[in-house]
Design an enzyme around this catalytic site. Structure first.
Site, PDB file in Angstrom:
ATOM      1  N   CYS A 163       0.812  -1.231   0.000  1.00 45.31           N
ATOM      2  CA  CYS A 163       0.000   0.000   0.000  1.00 45.31           C
ATOM      3  C   CYS A 163       0.839   1.272   0.000  1.00 45.31           C
ATOM      4  O   CYS A 163       0.296   2.373   0.099  1.00 45.31           O
ATOM      5  CB  CYS A 163      -0.962  -0.030   1.174  1.00 45.31           C
ATOM      6  SG  CYS A 163      -2.097  -1.433   1.045  1.00 45.31           S
ATOM      7  N   HIS A 300      -2.169   8.297   6.285  1.00 48.40           N
ATOM      8  CA  HIS A 300      -2.405   6.994   5.663  1.00 48.40           C
ATOM      9  C   HIS A 300      -3.667   6.365   6.239  1.00 48.40           C
ATOM     10  O   HIS A 300      -4.331   5.573   5.569  1.00 48.40           O
ATOM     11  CB  HIS A 300      -1.200   6.073   5.922  1.00 48.40           C
ATOM     12  CG  HIS A 300      -1.395   4.667   5.461  1.00 48.40           C
ATOM     13  ND1 HIS A 300      -1.372   4.317   4.127  1.00 48.40           N
ATOM     14  CD2 HIS A 300      -1.655   3.516   6.142  1.00 48.40           C
ATOM     15  CE1 HIS A 300      -1.597   3.017   4.010  1.00 48.40           C
ATOM     16  NE2 HIS A 300      -1.779   2.508   5.215  1.00 48.40           N
ATOM     17  N   LYS A 329      -9.108   8.629   3.028  1.00 46.63           N
ATOM     18  CA  LYS A 329      -9.662   7.267   2.948  1.00 46.63           C
ATOM     19  C   LYS A 329     -11.038   7.194   3.603  1.00 46.63           C
ATOM     20  O   LYS A 329     -11.775   6.231   3.397  1.00 46.63           O
ATOM     21  CB  LYS A 329      -8.713   6.266   3.592  1.00 46.63           C
ATOM     22  CG  LYS A 329      -7.411   6.077   2.809  1.00 46.63           C
ATOM     23  CD  LYS A 329      -6.575   4.955   3.387  1.00 46.63           C
ATOM     24  CE  LYS A 329      -5.267   4.770   2.629  1.00 46.63           C
ATOM     25  NZ  LYS A 329      -4.248   5.769   2.990  1.00 46.63           N
ATOM     26  N   PHE A 393       1.901  -3.298   3.935  1.00 47.63           N
ATOM     27  CA  PHE A 393       2.190  -4.626   4.472  1.00 47.63           C
ATOM     28  C   PHE A 393       3.679  -4.922   4.297  1.00 47.63           C
ATOM     29  O   PHE A 393       4.309  -4.499   3.323  1.00 47.63           O
ATOM     30  CB  PHE A 393       1.385  -5.699   3.723  1.00 47.63           C
ATOM     31  CG  PHE A 393      -0.001  -5.937   4.271  1.00 47.63           C
ATOM     32  CD1 PHE A 393      -0.406  -5.434   5.491  1.00 47.63           C
ATOM     33  CD2 PHE A 393      -0.915  -6.700   3.549  1.00 47.63           C
ATOM     34  CE1 PHE A 393      -1.683  -5.680   5.995  1.00 47.63           C
ATOM     35  CE2 PHE A 393      -2.192  -6.943   4.038  1.00 47.63           C
ATOM     36  CZ  PHE A 393      -2.576  -6.433   5.262  1.00 47.63           C
TER      37      PHE A 393
END
Lengths: 407, 82
Positions: A163, A300, A329, A393
């Site tokens: 990501c 993030h 987001k 990740f």
């Protein structure tokens, strides 16, 4: 001597809109792009929530041969790159005669791989998958397609970093231009939006299950957040040396002044405060500015319980309680491989239109998010410097700092 | 399937797959030039033939195939063999 690196083109194809103007309006209005995708329930997903974009019809733009190797990542990337190339004042004739690179973030081609394998199993024959499958299936699908369509002659590779792929792609382009190795690099990130790509991620039970209220389900930093929502599309950011931009009379939309990165070296999926702090501090050091210069942090924060808390703490550790923070987001869901690039586009739209897009659905802070200044409603505010975080990740972290352009 | 039916079917799927005007698909026209086929396109030609007629052609089958008329004859022969 190191080159200054400026942004001369932006393009976006996302669940907030299919071009910059639509997306700017959605950001300002705090509009969510999250829907319930019933098919996901039918095929066994724990959560059917997702951002949604439609597959663009490229028949009027590209020939059959140009389209045949494209699945969602490349199709979305084409739309975003077409817009960015146009507003950068570039065209294929110019690109063909000069040296322009392409570093695009992408980390899956799950649907096309699945379709190919299904076909081979059905037909028991490999030829019958057709000539496009291999070019759709390779992770560098965006680079193969976009570099050939736009006749690019510079550096050409795909960047895969979970990501943080989109953010690192911009960071890599920045370093190459800064060092004088490239005049211009097209950067970005693409994310396929189909269920096949997200099934194994859903399997970790980290997606929000607030399915009765899709647009309210993504709640970064909120006390009652229960997980992320997958999303997708593509975003393109064209970086260029200041000299090159001036020479060709290009629009200069902003200046990239810092790229920080780190690896946690720790857990596959758990966030890590030390890793995030190192990335943030490295970006500030590279930009040669103090933390209090930053007007806005595009977080993030994906709406997961653990991830948002660690980031809120990292932002507090580095910036204190004053800097304006929001996670877009909350509107887009998690655009994964694309997010680091799309969030630069979103933040650029804010900077160039003097507003901070809201962290929608932020109603109640938790103990840690209460310590930072989260913007829950659209705020008219000048942004001179912003920082955008991306964490992936495997513990890969990236932070970019962009400054409003001043000669 | 008689030859006329083969011709009509072939015109339909080739014009759609290779985005070529049906009027250009004439019996004596050169198949490769008309459809603008490169090496990758031959793979897709194999695919559309299999999808429409249910048999798979090989590279050897295409030896000597120059015009659409040659191609119709190949299809006729393959259908008879099925």
């Amino acid at each position: 001597m190191e080159n200054r690196v400026v942004i001369t083109g932006l393009g976006i194809y996302s669940c907030l809109g299919e071009n910059l103007n639509e997306v700017r309006d959605s950001l300002f209005q705090g509009k969510s792009g999250i829907v319930l995708d019933e098919i996901r329930k039918e095929i066994g997903f724990r959560s059917a929530l997702t951002g949604m974009v439609k597959d663009p019809d490229l028949t009027s733009f590209l020939s059959r041969r140009q389209r045949i190797g494209m699945h969602q990542p490349a199709m979305y990337a084409y739309m975003a790159t077409k817009e960015a190339v146009e507003n950068a004042g570039l065209d294929i004739d110019f690109l063909e005669k000069t040296e322009t690179g392409l570093i695009y973030g992408n980390d899956s081609t799950a649907a096309s791989v699945g379709e190919t394998i299904d076909k081979i199993r059905e037909k028991k024959d490999t030829t019958l998958v057709g000539s496009g499958a291999i070019f759709q299936n390779m992770n560098c699908t965006v680079n193969m397609n976009i570099s050939t369509i736009f006749k690019l002659k510079g550096i050409n590779f795909t960047l895969s970093a979970a990501c943080a792929s989109g953010s690192h792609s911009i960071g890599m382009g920045y370093l190459l231009i800064k060092q004088g190795l490239q005049e211009r690099v097209i950067c970005g990130g693409a994310q396929e939006i189909n269920p096949t790509a997200m099934g194994s991620f859903d399997g970790l039970s980290v997606f929000s299950i607030k399915e009765s209220t899709p647009t309210k389900a993504s709640k970064p930093f909120d006390r009652d957040r229960d997980g992320l929502i997958p999303s997708g599309g593509a975003a393109t950011v064209i970086l260029e040396s200041y000299e090159s931009a001036i020479k060709r009379g290009a629009p200069i939309l902003g200046e990239l002044i810092g790229y920080g990165f780190s690896s946690n070296g720790d857990h596959l999926s758990n966030p890590n405060l030390d890793g995030q702090n190192r990335s943030l501090n490295m970006a500030l050091k590279q930009a040669n500015i103090l933390a209090d210069k930053i007007d806005y942090v595009n977080a993030h924060a994906t709406s997961t319980p653990a991830g948002d808390s660690i980031e809120a703490q990292a932002i507090y550790d580095v910036f204190g309680d004053k800097v304006a923070v929001s996670s877009t987001k909350s509107m887009t869901g998690h655009e994964c491989w694309m997010a680091g690039a799309s969030e630069i586009v979103y933040s650029m739209l804010m900077m160039n239109n003097d507003f901070i897009a809201p962290n929608i659905n932020f109603e109640n802070p938790d103990e840690i998010s209460a310590k930072i200044n989260i913007i829950a409603e659209t705020k008219q505010q000048e942004i001179n410097y912003f920082l955008s975080n991306s964490f992936g990740f495997g513990g890969t972290n990236s932070s970019l700092i962009i400054k409003k352009f001043n000669k | 399937m008689n030859r006329e039916e083969i011709i009509n079917t072939v015109k339909e799927f080739l014009s759609e797959e290779f985005e070529v005007d049906k009027a250009k698909i004439q019996p004596d026209a050169n198949l490769q030039e008309t459809l603008d086929l490169d090496s990758l396109d031959y793979v897709d030609l194999v695919v559309v033939i299999e999808e429409n007629f249910g048999f798979k052609v090989t590279g050897e089958d295409f030896v000597g195939i120059t015009t659409f008329d040659d191609f119709y004859t190949l299809v006729e022969k393959k259908l008879e063999e099925k």
